[in-house]
Design a protein around this motif. Structure first.
Motif, PDB file in Angstrom:
ATOM      1  N   LEU A 178      -8.675   9.355  -7.364  1.00 58.49           N
ATOM      2  CA  LEU A 178      -7.297   8.837  -7.332  1.00 58.49           C
ATOM      3  C   LEU A 178      -6.352   9.743  -6.553  1.00 58.49           C
ATOM      4  CD1 LEU A 178      -5.128   6.821  -8.429  1.00 58.49           C
ATOM      5  CD2 LEU A 178      -4.970   8.285 -10.443  1.00 58.49           C
ATOM      6  N   LYS A 209      -5.653  12.914  -3.797  1.00 61.28           N
ATOM      7  CA  LYS A 209      -6.154  13.710  -2.685  1.00 61.28           C
ATOM      8  C   LYS A 209      -5.296  14.960  -2.534  1.00 61.28           C
ATOM      9  CE  LYS A 209      -7.841   9.487  -0.587  1.00 61.28           C
ATOM     10  NZ  LYS A 209      -8.067   8.944  -1.867  1.00 61.28           N
ATOM     11  N   LYS A 213       0.886  -1.165   0.000  1.00 57.41           N
ATOM     12  CA  LYS A 213       0.000   0.000   0.000  1.00 57.41           C
ATOM     13  C   LYS A 213       0.915   1.203   0.000  1.00 57.41           C
ATOM     14  CE  LYS A 213      -3.985  -0.069   1.795  1.00 57.41           C
ATOM     15  NZ  LYS A 213      -5.094   0.078   2.744  1.00 57.41           N
ATOM     16  N   GLU A 242      -1.166  -1.080  -4.287  1.00 61.68           N
ATOM     17  CA  GLU A 242      -2.238  -0.089  -4.307  1.00 61.68           C
ATOM     18  C   GLU A 242      -1.627   1.287  -4.068  1.00 61.68           C
ATOM     19  OE1 GLU A 242      -5.764   1.033  -1.241  1.00 61.68           O
ATOM     20  OE2 GLU A 242      -5.543  -1.099  -1.721  1.00 61.68           O
ATOM     21  N   ASN A 243      -1.796   2.187  -5.016  1.00 63.63           N
ATOM     22  CA  ASN A 243      -1.174   3.511  -4.950  1.00 63.63           C
ATOM     23  C   ASN A 243      -2.207   4.570  -4.592  1.00 63.63           C
ATOM     24  OD1 ASN A 243       1.387   2.528  -5.877  1.00 63.63           O
ATOM     25  ND2 ASN A 243       0.480   2.364  -7.909  1.00 63.63           N
ATOM     26  N   THR A 244      -1.897   5.356  -3.552  1.00 69.38           N
ATOM     27  CA  THR A 244      -2.745   6.477  -3.156  1.00 69.38           C
ATOM     28  C   THR A 244      -1.914   7.743  -3.265  1.00 69.38           C
ATOM     29  OG1 THR A 244      -3.958   5.041  -1.626  1.00 69.38           O
ATOM     30  CG2 THR A 244      -4.227   7.413  -1.354  1.00 69.38           C
TER      31      THR A 244
END
Length: 185
Positions: free
Chosen positions: A77, A79, A3, A51-53
């Motif tokens: 996608l 923020k 993550k 999982e890329n934030t």
């Protein structure tokens, strides 16, 4: 599964010298082959395994960045984190990380808003991307010994001549909590 917390600090406008050529814009919107730099960064980093934030730390030019993300329909996608009047890049990063629940992530990738790196990014271990350059006054430089950084000199204070190791704007941190603890000093 990895993550990945991908933090892109872009809280200041481009330099006054660059503004003469491209206008008063944040670094993420610098045109590169007709496409904003952010699109290139996003394409590179979104291919990382896991999982890329994405988080963008903004102040100056925040409305321009918000508008761009909205036009591209990428609100889910990416923020936006508002960091008010930070005095340095380090303070921008610290302020942004304090607004994120870092325990949700096991990797932190920091990619400066004016930096585009090639494809060779591995998430196996901590990494500091750097280059050896003969110009130091525009860069934060560091000295290392046996693979460890032993001294960092801010670009405003670096007047070293000769070849120096300079940070080029991409960092991978595996232990986010320890990193936050270190920069909180």
């Amino acid at each position: 599964m990895n993550k990945n917390l991908i933090l892109i600090p872009s809280s200041k406008y481009v330099s006054e010298q660059m503004q003469l050529d491209i206008g008063k814009i944040p670094p993420l919107l610098i045109p590169l082959n007709g496409t904003p730099l952010f699109e290139h960064i996003l394409k590179k980093l979104n291919n990382l395994p896991g999982e890329n934030t994405f988080f963008i730390a903004v102040d100056e030019g925040k409305d321009q960045i918000k508008s761009f993300i909205s036009r591209k329909k990428r609100e889910e996608l990416i923020k936006i984190l508002e960091v008010k009047e930070t005095k340095s890049l380090g303070e921008t990063i610290l302020t942004a990380l304090r607004k994120i629940k870092i325990s949700d992530f096991n990797n932190l990738i920091i990619n400066f808003g004016d930096t585009l790196i090639g494809d060779n990014i591995s998430l196996d271990k901590d990494a500091v991307f750097y280059k050896n350059l003969n110009v130091s006054f525009k860069w934060t430089i560091f000295k290392s010994k046996d693979g460890e950084i032993i001294q960092i000199t801010d670009k405003m204070k670096s007047d070293y001549s000769g070849i120096n190791s300079v940070f080029i704007g991409l960092f991978l941190i595996k232990n986010i909590s320890l990193f936050l603890e270190c920069i909180e000093g």
